[in-house]
Design a protein around this motif. Structure first.
Motif, mmCIF file in Angstrom:
data_model
loop_
_atom_site.group_PDB
_atom_site.id
_atom_site.type_symbol
_atom_site.label_atom_id
_atom_site.label_comp_id
_atom_site.label_asym_id
_atom_site.label_seq_id
_atom_site.Cartn_x
_atom_site.Cartn_y
_atom_site.Cartn_z
ATOM 1 N N ILE A 1 56.908 16.917 40.772
ATOM 2 C CA ILE A 1 56.644 17.418 39.420
ATOM 3 C C ILE A 1 55.258 18.051 39.302
ATOM 4 C CG2 ILE A 1 58.208 15.779 38.328
ATOM 5 C CD1 ILE A 1 55.723 14.124 37.559
ATOM 6 N N THR A 2 54.638 18.367 40.435
ATOM 7 C CA THR A 2 53.274 18.890 40.422
ATOM 8 C C THR A 2 53.135 20.127 39.550
ATOM 9 O OG1 THR A 2 52.995 18.083 42.682
ATOM 10 C CG2 THR A 2 51.354 19.632 41.862
ATOM 11 N N SER A 3 54.100 21.050 39.651
ATOM 12 C CA SER A 3 53.944 22.337 38.982
ATOM 13 C C SER A 3 54.857 22.509 37.777
ATOM 14 C CB SER A 3 54.201 23.480 39.978
ATOM 15 O OG SER A 3 55.514 23.388 40.507
ATOM 16 N N LEU A 4 55.416 21.411 37.249
ATOM 17 C CA LEU A 4 56.238 21.548 36.054
ATOM 18 C C LEU A 4 55.397 22.096 34.905
ATOM 19 C CD1 LEU A 4 58.424 18.309 35.983
ATOM 20 C CD2 LEU A 4 59.155 20.621 36.469
ATOM 21 N N VAL A 5 55.922 23.051 34.167
ATOM 22 C CA VAL A 5 55.163 23.657 33.070
ATOM 23 C C VAL A 5 55.762 23.317 31.714
ATOM 24 C CG1 VAL A 5 54.335 25.550 34.501
ATOM 25 C CG2 VAL A 5 56.485 25.823 33.254
ATOM 26 N N THR A 6 56.768 22.456 31.679
ATOM 27 C CA THR A 6 57.454 22.159 30.418
ATOM 28 C C THR A 6 57.009 20.840 29.803
ATOM 29 O OG1 THR A 6 59.270 21.163 31.675
ATOM 30 C CG2 THR A 6 59.492 23.474 31.078
ATOM 31 N N LEU A 7 55.996 20.231 30.366
ATOM 32 C CA LEU A 7 55.555 18.940 29.857
ATOM 33 C C LEU A 7 54.888 19.096 28.489
ATOM 34 C CD1 LEU A 7 54.042 17.402 33.115
ATOM 35 C CD2 LEU A 7 56.312 17.040 32.159
ATOM 36 N N PRO A 8 55.100 18.137 27.583
ATOM 37 C CA PRO A 8 54.515 18.234 26.241
ATOM 38 C C PRO A 8 53.009 18.057 26.279
ATOM 39 C CG PRO A 8 55.537 16.097 26.544
ATOM 40 C CD PRO A 8 55.891 16.901 27.761
ATOM 41 N N VAL A 9 52.312 18.761 25.399
ATOM 42 C CA VAL A 9 50.857 18.753 25.415
ATOM 43 C C VAL A 9 50.296 17.392 25.021
ATOM 44 C CG1 VAL A 9 50.485 19.484 23.030
ATOM 45 C CG2 VAL A 9 48.870 20.198 24.809
ATOM 46 N N LEU A 10 51.101 16.554 24.382
ATOM 47 C CA LEU A 10 50.586 15.251 23.938
ATOM 48 C C LEU A 10 50.228 14.343 25.100
ATOM 49 C CD1 LEU A 10 52.960 12.771 24.121
ATOM 50 C CD2 LEU A 10 54.025 14.276 22.462
ATOM 51 N N ILE A 11 50.708 14.643 26.316
ATOM 52 C CA ILE A 11 50.362 13.807 27.462
ATOM 53 C C ILE A 11 49.158 14.359 28.230
ATOM 54 C CG2 ILE A 11 52.786 13.152 27.696
ATOM 55 C CD1 ILE A 11 52.800 14.778 30.337
ATOM 56 N N PHE A 12 48.576 15.464 27.738
ATOM 57 C CA PHE A 12 47.483 16.113 28.464
ATOM 58 C C PHE A 12 46.115 15.655 27.963
ATOM 59 C CE2 PHE A 12 50.975 18.707 29.615
ATOM 60 C CZ PHE A 12 50.618 19.429 30.748
ATOM 61 N N GLU A 13 45.126 15.849 28.808
ATOM 62 C CA GLU A 13 43.731 15.715 28.423
ATOM 63 C C GLU A 13 43.108 17.107 28.417
ATOM 64 O OE1 GLU A 13 40.880 14.278 31.324
ATOM 65 O OE2 GLU A 13 42.490 14.053 32.793
ATOM 66 N N PRO A 14 42.009 17.325 27.690
ATOM 67 C CA PRO A 14 41.418 18.665 27.588
ATOM 68 C C PRO A 14 40.562 19.032 28.800
ATOM 69 C CG PRO A 14 40.165 17.143 26.252
ATOM 70 C CD PRO A 14 41.338 16.366 26.797
ATOM 71 N N MET A 15 41.168 19.000 29.975
ATOM 72 C CA MET A 15 40.486 19.332 31.215
ATOM 73 C C MET A 15 41.537 19.820 32.205
ATOM 74 S SD MET A 15 37.921 16.954 33.543
ATOM 75 C CE MET A 15 36.580 16.898 32.353
ATOM 76 N N THR A 16 41.167 20.734 33.082
ATOM 77 C CA THR A 16 42.088 21.224 34.095
ATOM 78 C C THR A 16 41.795 20.563 35.440
ATOM 79 O OG1 THR A 16 40.727 23.060 34.915
ATOM 80 C CG2 THR A 16 42.050 23.457 32.918
ATOM 81 N N MET A 17 42.701 20.764 36.387
ATOM 82 C CA MET A 17 42.489 20.214 37.721
ATOM 83 C C MET A 17 41.255 20.817 38.384
ATOM 84 S SD MET A 17 44.476 17.787 38.560
ATOM 85 C CE MET A 17 43.986 17.770 40.281
ATOM 86 N N LEU A 18 40.926 22.059 38.053
ATOM 87 C CA LEU A 18 39.724 22.668 38.625
ATOM 88 C C LEU A 18 38.473 21.974 38.124
ATOM 89 C CD1 LEU A 18 40.618 26.471 38.345
ATOM 90 C CD2 LEU A 18 40.875 24.970 40.331
ATOM 91 N N GLN A 19 38.469 21.610 36.854
ATOM 92 C CA GLN A 19 37.320 20.894 36.303
ATOM 93 C C GLN A 19 37.197 19.506 36.911
ATOM 94 O OE1 GLN A 19 38.646 21.794 32.179
ATOM 95 N NE2 GLN A 19 36.486 22.277 31.804
ATOM 96 N N LYS A 20 38.333 18.906 37.237
ATOM 97 C CA LYS A 20 38.289 17.609 37.905
ATOM 98 C C LYS A 20 37.665 17.726 39.292
ATOM 99 C CE LYS A 20 41.927 15.021 35.589
ATOM 100 N NZ LYS A 20 40.965 14.044 35.051
#
Length: 466
Positions: free
Chosen positions: A86-105
């Protein structure tokens, strides 16, 4: 040094009755959960108490950060992906996200860079490994801390997206999303003491209420003064209780840091969580010389701190020596919604941004910024818009017969084997150094205005106006 075997850990599981399903052989021994939680029918799913207890699985399943309606919605959406990457799934709801990208990590991995400075200055080759291993160890600890405490998913970067960082320990950092299928990122950090190069490709396997994470990547660290190059192989991780129960992470296995110049190495063993939480977070290991003789023992918890002590050839502490702390996890502000450290907040702000920030920088993503401000509706619509633009650009690229070419990294012919598959290696091409020097030497200073600067990672600029 003996660890707790996986078989000694007793998971509580959602009963699967006499049918099949994932973990059915385990679940059949637990009949107290029934076949539904909040009206959902997660047959055969594993729910593991993070304290290692044996209480009713239904009680644990009701815990965690999810509301009932969110739990139902998430499971109904995700159950079809069981067994998938599920690494590249793009349909996940935004409510499970944090305001940071993998690049920022990836930039956040520089939080403990002072340890690399100490490693470069250290003249003892084995203590150098202690310091050097503490940064990748701290980075690995940080990655698990992301999951264990934050329990949020970072945004997948758009192809061509970047993350820049300055104003921290004399480091210049640049990361770029170099591939979309498969999702791959590359990063380069450099200071007067070290060069840090990463090619990252994560593989996952979604198991319903948990996900296995395999770090198919390569980290190379060069210490400039010491004149040595180090290579890191991290262990896999498993995120438990994604939907039902309190989310927690386990990472049983070895982390190996090898000095490719001298042959010295560090082997740290991450203990699996056992009965009643026994072994949870615990890490033990040694620094070995090129002859594979133990020189320094190391012990601690990845969630708290690590210490070291010189040892004899049997791995026992040398008389007259004492255990000394070498690393401690950074503080987190109280009541921080996303459990960010102070440094994580800096990475996510313009405090660490260079002047004339690249328009492709993660800070400028409208979905990330909206989520940071607490506007989930706008974050969701902006996320969908970016994903649509990315798909449109891919179609244009295919129609034109073009290929995407990263700006700051280039693919090499080198393929690096990892325990989880081969990895194509990207190298830093040096163009970012020239770009940044030209800006820094310029007399004009352009301030970044997030209200007017449009996020633009696109290969075909007209997509921005559409």
């Amino acid at each position: 040094m003996a660890g707790t075997n996986d078989k000694d850990r007793k998971p509580a599981a959602v009963a699967a009755g006499g049918g099949g399903g994932f973990f059915s052989s385990i679940a059949s021994t637990f009949s107290n959960f029934g076949k539904s939680v909040d009206g959902v029918n997660p047959e055969g799913l594993e729910v593991i108490n993070p304290e290692g207890g044996t209480e009713d699985a239904a009680v644990e399943a009701q815990r965690g950060r999810w509301k009932q309606e969110d739990r139902e919605s998430y499971w109904k959406m995700m159950h079809k992906y069981v067994g998938s990457d599920i690494t590249s799934l793009v349909t996940l709801p935004v409510l499970i996200f944090e305001p940071m990208t993998m690049l920022q990590k990836m930039a956040e991995l520089m939080e403990y860079s002072y340890l690399l400075d100490l490693a470069d200055e250290c003249e003892d080759p084995h203590m150098r490994m202690v310091y050097a291993c503490k940064n990748p160890f701290a980075n690995l600890s940080l990655s698990m801390h992301f999951i264990a405490l934050r329990a949020w998913k970072p945004f997948n970067p758009i192809l061509g997206e970047t993350s820049e960082m300055v104003n921290h320990g004399g480091i210049t950092f640049i990361a770029e999303q170099v591939s979309h299928h498969p999702p791959m990122s590359a990063a380069h950090a450099e200071s007067e003491h070290f060069i840090y190069d990463i090619t990252s490709k994560v593989k996952t396997k979604f198991l319903g209420n948990s996900v296995d994470i395999y770090p198919v990547g390569r980290t190379r660290l060069t210490l400039k003064k010491a004149g040595v190059t180090l290579d890191l192989v991290p262990p896999p991780s498993k995120v438990n209780n994604l939907i039902f129960g309190r989310t927690w992470v386990d990472s049983p296995g070895e982390m190996i840091l090898t000095n490719l110049t001298t042959g010295d190495k560090v082997v740290l063993y991450f203990q699996p969580c056992g009965w009643f939480g026994a072994g949870r977070y615990e890490v033990d290991g040694y620094v070995y010389n090129a002859a594979e003789e133990p020189k320094i023992l190391m012990t601690g918890k990845w969630s708290e701190a690590m210490s070291y002590q010189p040892c004899d050839l049997e791995g026992e502490p040398l008389p007259g020596t004492e255990m000394k702390e070498v690393w401690r996890v950074a503080d987190i502000p109280q009541n921080d919604k996303f459990q960010y450290t102070y440094f994580a907040h800096k990475v996510n702000s313009f405090d660490t941004a260079p002047k004339k920030l690249l328009a492709s920088d993660s800070r400028l993503r409208p979905d990330r910024y909206a989520l940071e401000k607490g506007d989930l509706s706008k974050a969701g619509s902006e996320k969908s818009s970016l994903e649509e633009k990315q798909r449109a650009e891919r179609k244009i690229r295919e129609t034109k017969g073009d290929e995407f070419t990263p700006k700051w990294f280039e693919m090499t012919n080198e393929v690096s084997p990892t325990p989880w598959g081969d990895l194509e290696i990207y190298h830093f091409n040096g163009k970012y150094v020239e770009h940044r020097a030209a800006i820094d030497n310029s007399d004009s200073i352009e301030e970044v205005d997030i209200a007017s600067t449009k996020f633009n990672p696109w290969q075909y600029g007209d997509l921005v106006a559409q």
